[in-house]
Design a protein around this motif. Sequence first.
Motif, PDB file in Angstrom:
ATOM      1  N   ARG A 221       1.020  -1.901 -13.174  1.00 16.88           N
ATOM      2  CA  ARG A 221       0.295  -2.991 -13.839  1.00 16.88           C
ATOM      3  C   ARG A 221       1.241  -3.920 -14.593  1.00 16.88           C
ATOM      4  NH1 ARG A 221      -5.473  -0.526 -16.068  1.00 16.88           N
ATOM      5  NH2 ARG A 221      -6.320  -0.021 -13.998  1.00 16.88           N
TER       6      ARG A 221
ATOM      7  N   ARG B 136      -5.446   1.664  -9.820  1.00 15.72           N
ATOM      8  CA  ARG B 136      -6.425   2.389 -10.624  1.00 15.72           C
ATOM      9  C   ARG B 136      -6.100   3.876 -10.570  1.00 15.72           C
ATOM     10  NH1 ARG B 136     -11.631   1.253  -6.631  1.00 15.72           N
ATOM     11  NH2 ARG B 136     -11.034   2.642  -4.923  1.00 15.72           N
TER      12      ARG B 136
ATOM     13  N   TRP C  86      -7.670  -0.022  -0.783  1.00 16.84           N
ATOM     14  CA  TRP C  86      -7.077   0.927  -1.728  1.00 16.84           C
ATOM     15  C   TRP C  86      -6.357   2.036  -0.964  1.00 16.84           C
ATOM     16  CZ3 TRP C  86      -6.818  -0.378  -6.626  1.00 16.84           C
ATOM     17  CH2 TRP C  86      -7.738  -1.269  -7.142  1.00 16.84           C
TER      18      TRP C  86
ATOM     19  N   THR D 279     -13.721  -4.478 -10.150  1.00 19.63           N
ATOM     20  CA  THR D 279     -14.989  -3.757 -10.118  1.00 19.63           C
ATOM     21  C   THR D 279     -16.108  -4.745 -10.401  1.00 19.63           C
ATOM     22  OG1 THR D 279     -14.952  -3.243 -12.472  1.00 19.63           O
ATOM     23  CG2 THR D 279     -13.818  -1.707 -10.994  1.00 19.63           C
TER      24      THR D 279
END
Length: 284
Positions: A16, A23, A59, A221
């Motif tokens: 990040r 995630r 993902w 999300t």
Amino acid sequence: FGHCEYFASGMLVLLRALGIPCRMCAGFAAGKPESNGVHKVDTSTAHAWVEVWFENYGWVAFDPTPPDSSQATPGQPDQPPQPEPEPPVPSTDNNKPDQPEQPESGDWVSNFGREDQQRAMDQVGNALDAAADSVGAFLDRVTAWMPSVLPRRPFVRAAVLAGPLLVGALAAFVLRRKRARLKRQVMAEMGDSATPRQRGLYLQLLLTAARYGYHKLPSETPAEFAERVIRKGGERHLALRNLTWLFYELRYGAKLEAAEAFKRGMDDYAQQLRRDHEPEPAPS
């Protein structure tokens, strides 16, 4: 050193910090099955890992936790990785024996010389010219009714005639592509376990938001998307937060009454946006 949460959260922070969407995931790693083929899952197999977003792939799971050294075979030290073999160096020897000349082939393609090529190109050009003349004569008859102020060239008149139709078809194609892309995104996020009704309701919400310039990022999300729209668009989008939580209840809580509440809230949200974006009446 540490347990899996340390390694996963450390990888998460580093990714990040570089702006890479990722995630943290928690679950169980069952390992190898027992002799009867059954995987034993208990608290000792709890595990944490990281999923990273890749464009056009989705993902992808990564497990930064190293293997437990206590599970290594006694007396068998870890083997260092073997270096890859060096690629062969191209030879610079120019004194190679001459290759024997290949006999002339009887294939007409191999013997297709320059004159044959020019003759074929002339024939193709003549055929294209004849086809263009035929099409021009047809368009001249079709566009004869158009006003004389327009250019007389039939192809120009045909372009003027077909322009609006092409623009409309292109606009419809672009809108259809956008809707199809949103639909694929929704289906990828929900997986096969989601019902068509659940996908359709959330797709309707995304299409309404996209109509006013808000597009959900694949790595967001639903809740993150709702908060971003509210933060940028203001109070007119507050209903998006409630709709998102209704969707969560419908998707993960199997609350059937949430579907009707979602539809009512969706209608109110769409009407509110239309009213806010209508131009104000001119002063009398």
